[in-house]
Design an enzyme around this catalytic site. Structure first.
Site, short mmCIF file in Angstrom:
data_model
loop_
_atom_site.label_atom_id
_atom_site.label_comp_id
_atom_site.label_asym_id
_atom_site.label_seq_id
_atom_site.Cartn_x
_atom_site.Cartn_y
_atom_site.Cartn_z
N CYS A 150 -0.37 -1.61 1.74
CA CYS A 150 0.76 -2.53 1.88
C CYS A 150 0.74 -3.60 0.79
O CYS A 150 -0.23 -4.33 0.65
CB CYS A 150 0.66 -3.20 3.25
SG CYS A 150 2.01 -4.34 3.55
N PHE A 188 -3.27 -1.99 7.15
CA PHE A 188 -2.33 -2.05 6.02
C PHE A 188 -2.42 -0.82 5.12
O PHE A 188 -2.00 -0.85 3.96
CB PHE A 188 -2.57 -3.33 5.21
CG PHE A 188 -2.20 -4.59 5.97
CD1 PHE A 188 -0.88 -4.97 6.11
CD2 PHE A 188 -3.17 -5.36 6.59
CE1 PHE A 188 -0.52 -6.11 6.83
CE2 PHE A 188 -2.84 -6.50 7.32
CZ PHE A 188 -1.50 -6.88 7.43
N THR A 235 7.27 -4.90 11.03
CA THR A 235 5.85 -4.90 11.39
C THR A 235 5.33 -6.31 11.71
O THR A 235 4.53 -6.49 12.61
CB THR A 235 5.03 -4.32 10.23
OG1 THR A 235 5.58 -4.84 9.03
CG2 THR A 235 5.08 -2.82 10.21
C1 HEM Z 1 3.12 -0.22 2.95
C2 HEM Z 1 1.62 -2.07 7.18
C3 HEM Z 1 4.09 -6.17 6.27
C4 HEM Z 1 5.97 -4.12 2.30
C5 HEM Z 1 2.48 -0.40 4.16
C6 HEM Z 1 1.57 0.56 4.75
C7 HEM Z 1 1.17 0.05 5.94
C8 HEM Z 1 1.80 -1.25 6.10
C9 HEM Z 1 0.21 0.70 6.94
C10 HEM Z 1 1.16 1.91 4.15
C11 HEM Z 1 2.06 2.99 4.66
C12 HEM Z 1 1.65 4.39 4.22
O1 HEM Z 1 0.60 4.60 3.63
O2 HEM Z 1 2.44 5.30 4.50
C13 HEM Z 1 2.17 -3.35 7.29
C14 HEM Z 1 1.91 -4.25 8.39
C15 HEM Z 1 2.60 -5.41 8.13
C16 HEM Z 1 3.29 -5.22 6.86
C17 HEM Z 1 1.03 -3.93 9.61
C18 HEM Z 1 2.68 -6.70 8.92
C19 HEM Z 1 1.84 -7.09 9.82
C20 HEM Z 1 4.77 -6.00 5.08
C21 HEM Z 1 5.57 -7.00 4.43
C22 HEM Z 1 6.10 -6.43 3.31
C23 HEM Z 1 5.63 -5.05 3.27
C24 HEM Z 1 5.74 -8.44 4.92
C25 HEM Z 1 6.98 -7.02 2.25
C26 HEM Z 1 7.10 -8.29 2.00
C27 HEM Z 1 5.36 -2.88 2.17
C28 HEM Z 1 5.68 -1.96 1.08
C29 HEM Z 1 4.85 -0.85 1.25
C30 HEM Z 1 4.06 -1.10 2.45
C31 HEM Z 1 6.70 -2.18 -0.03
C32 HEM Z 1 4.76 0.38 0.35
C33 HEM Z 1 3.73 0.10 -0.72
C34 HEM Z 1 3.55 1.25 -1.71
O3 HEM Z 1 3.35 2.40 -1.30
O4 HEM Z 1 3.60 0.96 -2.91
N1 HEM Z 1 2.59 -1.49 5.00
N2 HEM Z 1 3.01 -3.96 6.41
N3 HEM Z 1 4.82 -4.83 4.36
N4 HEM Z 1 4.40 -2.33 2.97
FE1 HEM Z 1 3.63 -3.20 4.64
#
Ligand code: HEM
Length: 460
Positions: free
Chosen positions: A405, A398, A269
């Site tokens: 996120c 996010f 992402t």
């Molecule tokens: C969850 C977007 C970067 C780790 C999510 C979700 C979104 C998202 C929309 C929720 C998904 C859902 O509800 O199904 C983004 C965007 C990013 C980004 C747009 C960058 C621009 C990152 C980075 C990491 C990360 C850098 C780790 C270092 C995670 C994790 C989850 C998550 C582990 C699951 C959290 C949970 O449900 O406990 N992200 N993300 N993401 N993201 Fe990101």
């Protein structure tokens, strides 16, 4: 109104609306359908009805953590079934391991931890700068390939103290190819009948091999850390030694799932975000001029001086540019929720467990929130006074609530740092009159984006 009143394209027998949302351009098809059918629509899939929403009042309902929670479905469920336990991303909210891992890992994403990651982020960012500095004038660089190298190497180094050294390779790191294979196959399977899945022996063989490569890579990282005298102070160290509120540690099989999760979620992402930002910058010289002003003022013009966390905090216009990019092309373009009990969304009744998808690229283009130029790129949409006045759930790149996120600050720190370092050094030239096209896999990326580079001149 009853759910039968929810508009949507007419389903065909057996396959429902499958033809209306072709794989490979699902999100763009959903955006077009939303323009036709409105802020809530119903789609029939072999797995049951699902609703796609983008109205503010509807997303307000979905974001209420008391009434709705994440629904893990489709490809994510198939992927999850191949591991002993689920990583944070694909876990159900009532999975005790989601709570343990969330407790254990949350401190690794605090503001203080972000400062700790800065030297490693700079280390990898410098590899990108060096590579781009060494291109010959007029030689195009493949933006998405290089931002993918950057973000994969960054999460691996900051999270696990491991170097993928992607900048020393011509082609994708095998981890990236295996990851893309696994994600594509899981998504494809979520659209197939079980008999067909069983019949595709070759695909199963490749799927198993790719999964093995992912677990093998992570296994090697784990072994190396266990052999090392230095326990480290990163995500991996926390997972190996940290305890949750009940004093429990994460089992090994879950650490493997979490590592794969972070390597995937932590790079795809952010690489898309940086690439889309560059795609917009090359079309908006007036925005570039403001970014250059800010970067020169805050970082100075000597590329030998490395950015500090305090400097990054002052790059507020750079942040506006990144937010504006995430508004138009949120690279994780949807999140799916379900009601805990029978409930309503925007006044429409929804049975317990119904799949309801928040389609953020359309939520983020509501004229009533962003104005008549909602479809246009303009970082003024995030001018401080306008940002403060935004309705709470108008901007959701996010995700939402407790399942939002965890890596948001990490991603934004990395993106601000890298964009600022690039703008400090280079003019990015739109040498091929680029036309934005979207490539859809798990996430969105600009297709075929290349730029040429000129060192910055005319600075005092
Ligand atoms: C969850 C977007 C970067 C780790 C999510 C979700 C979104 C998202 C929309 C929720 C998904 C859902 O509800 O199904 C983004 C965007 C990013 C980004 C747009 C960058 C621009 C990152 C980075 C990491 C990360 C850098 C780790 C270092 C995670 C994790 C989850 C998550 C582990 C699951 C959290 C949970 O449900 O406990 N992200 N993300 N993401 N993201 Fe990101």
């Amino acid at each position: 109104p009853g759910t039968t009143a929810v508009p949507g394209p007419r389903p065909l027998p057996l396959i429902g609306n499958a033809l209306d949302v072709p794989s490979g351009r699902t999100i763009q098809a959903l955006m077009e359908l939303t323009r036709r059918y409105g802020p809530i629509m119903r789609l029939h899939t072999p797995g049951g009805d699902r609703y796609v929403v983008s109205g503010l009042d509807m997303v307000d309902d979905l974001c209420d953590d008391e009434r709705f929670t994440k629904l893990v479905g489709g490809g994510q469920l198939i992927l999850r079934s191949r591991f002993t336990s689920a990583g944070l991303f694909t876990a159900d909210t009532d999975d005790p391991l989601w709570h343990s891992a969330h407790d254990i890992l949350l401190p690794a994403f605090s503001t203080r931890s972000m400062r700790g990651y800065l030297p490693q982020m700079i280390d990898v960012a410098q590899q990108l700068m060096l590579k781009w500095e060494r291109t010959n004038p007029g030689d195009p660089v493949d933006v998405t390939a290089d931002t993918t190298r950057l973000t994969l190497d960054t999460i691996a180094l900051c999270g696990f103290g491991y170097r993928f050294n992607s900048f020393y390779r011509e082609t994708n790191h095998p981890f990236v190819d295996a990851m893309l294979g696994v994600l594509a196959e899981s998504q494809a399977r979520s659209r197939m009948f079980p008999a067909l899945i069983r019949a595709r022996r070759g695909a199963e063989h490749r799927f198993a091999r790719d999964l093995q490569l992912l677990t093998g890579t992570v296994g090697a990282i784990l072994d190396e850390r266990r052999r090392s005298a230095d326990p480290g102070d990163d995500l991996l160290a926390r997972m190996l030694t940290g305890t949750d509120k009940q004093g429990r540690q994460l089992p090994d099989h879950n650490i493997v799932s979490q590592c794969i999760t972070f390597l995937i979620a932590g790079h795809e992402t952010t690489s898309g975000l940086l690439s889309f930002t560059i795609a917009y910058l090359i079309k908006h010289p007036e925005v570039v001029a403001r970014v250059q002003d800010e970067v020169d003022r805050v970082l100075g013009t000597d590329p030998g001086v490395m950015p500090t966390a305090e400097m990054l905090g002052r790059l507020t216009y750079v942040r506006q540019v990144l937010d504006e990019t995430l508004r138009l092309w949120p690279t994780a373009p949807a999140f799916t929720r379900q009601p805990y009990a029978d409930d309503t969304v925007g006044g429409y009744p929804m049975a317990r467990g119904t799949a309801i998808v928040a389609l953020t690229p359309m939520l983020h283009r509501l004229p009533e929130v962003w104005g008549p130029d909602a479809d246009d790129f303009d970082p003024e949409h995030f001018a401080p006074e306008r940002r403060d006045a935004l309705p709470p759930n108008a901007f959701k790149p996010f995700g939402s609530g407790q399942r939002a996120c965890i890596g948001r600050q990490f991603a934004m720190q990395e993106a601000v740092l890298v964009l600022a370092m690039l703008v400090q050094r280079f003019e990015l030239v739109d040498h091929a009159d680029y036309r934005l096209q979207i490539r859809e896999s798990l996430t969105l990326k600009p297709e075929g984006l290349t730029v040429t580079l000129r060192p910055r001149t005319g600075r005092t």
